[in-house]
Design a protein around this motif. Structure first.
Motif, mmCIF file in Angstrom:
data_model
loop_
_atom_site.group_PDB
_atom_site.id
_atom_site.type_symbol
_atom_site.label_atom_id
_atom_site.label_comp_id
_atom_site.label_asym_id
_atom_site.label_seq_id
_atom_site.Cartn_x
_atom_site.Cartn_y
_atom_site.Cartn_z
ATOM 1 N N VAL A 229 42.983 30.719 22.886
ATOM 2 C CA VAL A 229 42.557 30.157 24.167
ATOM 3 C C VAL A 229 41.668 31.171 24.878
ATOM 4 O O VAL A 229 41.994 32.362 24.934
ATOM 5 C CB VAL A 229 43.765 29.831 25.073
ATOM 6 N N LEU A 230 40.551 30.709 25.400
ATOM 7 C CA LEU A 230 39.618 31.564 26.133
ATOM 8 C C LEU A 230 39.492 31.034 27.556
ATOM 9 O O LEU A 230 39.274 29.844 27.763
ATOM 10 C CB LEU A 230 38.258 31.551 25.436
ATOM 11 N N LYS A 231 39.654 31.934 28.541
ATOM 12 C CA LYS A 231 39.617 31.517 29.938
ATOM 13 C C LYS A 231 38.665 32.394 30.739
ATOM 14 O O LYS A 231 38.598 33.607 30.519
ATOM 15 C CB LYS A 231 41.017 31.613 30.564
ATOM 16 N N HIS A 232 37.957 31.773 31.670
ATOM 17 C CA HIS A 232 37.092 32.535 32.564
ATOM 18 C C HIS A 232 37.964 33.299 33.557
ATOM 19 O O HIS A 232 38.867 32.734 34.178
ATOM 20 C CB HIS A 232 36.132 31.612 33.309
ATOM 21 N N PHE A 233 37.714 34.603 33.686
ATOM 22 C CA PHE A 233 38.514 35.451 34.570
ATOM 23 C C PHE A 233 38.004 35.343 36.001
ATOM 24 O O PHE A 233 36.830 35.599 36.278
ATOM 25 C CB PHE A 233 38.448 36.903 34.092
ATOM 26 N N LYS A 234 38.886 34.976 36.911
ATOM 27 C CA LYS A 234 38.494 34.759 38.300
ATOM 28 C C LYS A 234 38.971 35.862 39.239
ATOM 29 O O LYS A 234 38.724 35.805 40.445
ATOM 30 C CB LYS A 234 39.035 33.407 38.775
ATOM 31 N N GLY A 235 39.647 36.854 38.685
ATOM 32 C CA GLY A 235 40.148 37.941 39.517
ATOM 33 C C GLY A 235 39.151 39.081 39.630
ATOM 34 O O GLY A 235 37.956 38.919 39.353
ATOM 35 N N THR A 236 39.640 40.241 40.021
ATOM 36 C CA THR A 236 38.801 41.433 40.135
ATOM 37 C C THR A 236 39.285 42.495 39.163
ATOM 38 O O THR A 236 40.453 42.518 38.774
ATOM 39 C CB THR A 236 38.832 42.006 41.565
ATOM 40 N N HIS A 237 38.371 43.369 38.795
ATOM 41 C CA HIS A 237 38.709 44.465 37.890
ATOM 42 C C HIS A 237 39.077 45.714 38.687
ATOM 43 O O HIS A 237 38.686 45.859 39.857
ATOM 44 C CB HIS A 237 37.526 44.767 36.973
ATOM 45 N N PRO A 238 39.818 46.633 38.067
ATOM 46 C CA PRO A 238 40.154 47.889 38.751
ATOM 47 C C PRO A 238 38.899 48.631 39.202
ATOM 48 O O PRO A 238 37.863 48.594 38.528
ATOM 49 C CB PRO A 238 40.903 48.680 37.670
ATOM 50 N N ALA A 239 39.005 49.314 40.315
ATOM 51 C CA ALA A 239 37.859 50.056 40.850
ATOM 52 C C ALA A 239 37.348 51.087 39.849
ATOM 53 O O ALA A 239 36.133 51.307 39.741
ATOM 54 C CB ALA A 239 38.254 50.733 42.166
ATOM 55 N N VAL A 240 38.255 51.704 39.097
ATOM 56 C CA VAL A 240 37.841 52.748 38.152
ATOM 57 C C VAL A 240 37.021 52.194 36.992
ATOM 58 O O VAL A 240 36.375 52.957 36.268
ATOM 59 C CB VAL A 240 39.061 53.512 37.592
ATOM 60 N N MET A 241 37.027 50.868 36.811
ATOM 61 C CA MET A 241 36.278 50.248 35.718
ATOM 62 C C MET A 241 34.878 49.803 36.129
ATOM 63 O O MET A 241 34.077 49.395 35.279
ATOM 64 C CB MET A 241 37.044 49.035 35.183
ATOM 65 N N GLN A 242 34.549 49.876 37.404
ATOM 66 C CA GLN A 242 33.310 49.271 37.887
ATOM 67 C C GLN A 242 32.052 49.879 37.266
ATOM 68 O O GLN A 242 31.111 49.156 36.919
ATOM 69 C CB GLN A 242 33.245 49.352 39.414
ATOM 70 N N ASN A 243 31.997 51.189 37.111
ATOM 71 C CA ASN A 243 30.813 51.816 36.510
ATOM 72 C C ASN A 243 30.630 51.384 35.062
ATOM 73 O O ASN A 243 29.507 51.102 34.617
ATOM 74 C CB ASN A 243 30.919 53.340 36.588
#
Length: 291
Positions: A229-243
């Motif tokens: 199953v593949l789902k579009h992620f609607k949340g946010t990622h950790p701040a440390v992952m942004q770069n």
């Protein structure tokens, strides 16, 4: 309450592991952090040193090249890190080099450790998982993948990493855990197609002694068929992952509605049951949940 983080890593630069992000995501709630750094060819040790935190203790290790079956070397390296945690630590927080915790989950994690500190029935804490897949925009589920796993254990118990370091056991038995409302974000499947092919080849060498690593062209394609199953992620990622996310330079063009249509009737039925009830029939559980 004293909390120690621990992990292991080798050739993080060469294999593009987000180990710095992994460590930094839980470092704020750790009093110390043990990193078992295997002998590397790419400056991995300096990568960890450059985090520049007095909490971090680096343990230099050499991987046992003879352990080329079942991913056993991953458990051995995990145990090396765990054994170097201070004896007075209450909890040990494990994170792997392709995992990350969202900063919004840290208060809940701390609360659970505090609330269960004096309850001897609770030997570990069980996390939910987001398995990101192909892109930072999608998560995937598969009956072959774990949807929950132990990431916090008590330091004073005879805990050891199990099999290929997926989870933990105490003297061979399953650990009694409490399921908490916090997630581990797993980014191991988020790479360009040729990167996933390279990852697969590299991993195979730790599970199959006869595996051969071949040159992978940048134009190589990857079979994404191992996701149910593949789902579009609607949340946010950790701040440390942004770069790292901002630097992603490949296109993931899989249509989630057509990602999986060749499953057997049995698998389709089991997936339907899970979608309707949240129960994964026949699920492997490397733990015992207590209420």
């Amino acid at each position: 309450m004293k909390v120690a983080g621990f992990t292991f890593i080798r050739n993080a630069v060469k294999n593009d592991y987000s180990i710095v992000e992994a460590i930094c995501s839980i470092l704020p709630i750790c009093d110390e952090f043990v990193v078992a750094v295997g002998y590397s060819e790419d400056g991995t040790r300096k990568l960890i040193e450059d985090i520049d935190s007095p909490k971090i203790k680096i343990i230099d290790t050499v991987w046992e090249e003879s352990l080329r079956e079942g991913g056993a070397v991953f458990a051995v390296e995990t145990n090396k890190a765990f054994s170097n945690i201070s004896k007075d630590a209450d909890w040990a927080f494990y994170i792997q080099g392709d995992e990350c915790v969202h900063e919004n989950d840290l208060p809940e994690i701390v609360k659970e450790m505090q609330d269960n500190l004096h309850d001897p029935r609770v030997e570990g804490l069980l996390f939910k998982y987001n398995h990101f897949y192909g892109s930072y925009d999608y998560t995937a589920e598969s009956r072959r993948w774990y949807r929950r796993e132990i990431r916090i254990v008590r330091r004073n118990l005879d805990v050891s990493s199990y099999r290929d370091a997926q989870g933990f056991r105490i003297n061979g038995r399953k650990i009694n855990v409490k399921l908490i409302d916090a997630y581990i974000n797993h980014y191991g499947w988020v790479r360009p197609p040729h990167g996933l092919v390279k990852k697969g080849q590299n991993f195979e060498t730790f599970y199959n002694p006869d595996a051969v690593v071949q040159e992978v062209p940048v134009t190589a394609s990857f079979d994404y068929g191992n996701a149910d199953v593949l789902k579009h992620f609607k949340g946010t990622h950790p701040a440390v992952m942004q770069n790292r996310i901002a630097k992603a330079n490949w296109k993931f063009s899989i249509d989630p509605t057509k990602a999986k249509n060749n499953d057997s009737f049995r698998i389709k039925l089991l997936l339907k049951v899970y979608a309707l009830t949240g129960i994964r029939v026949g699920e492997y559980k490397n733990y015992k949940i207590i209420k």
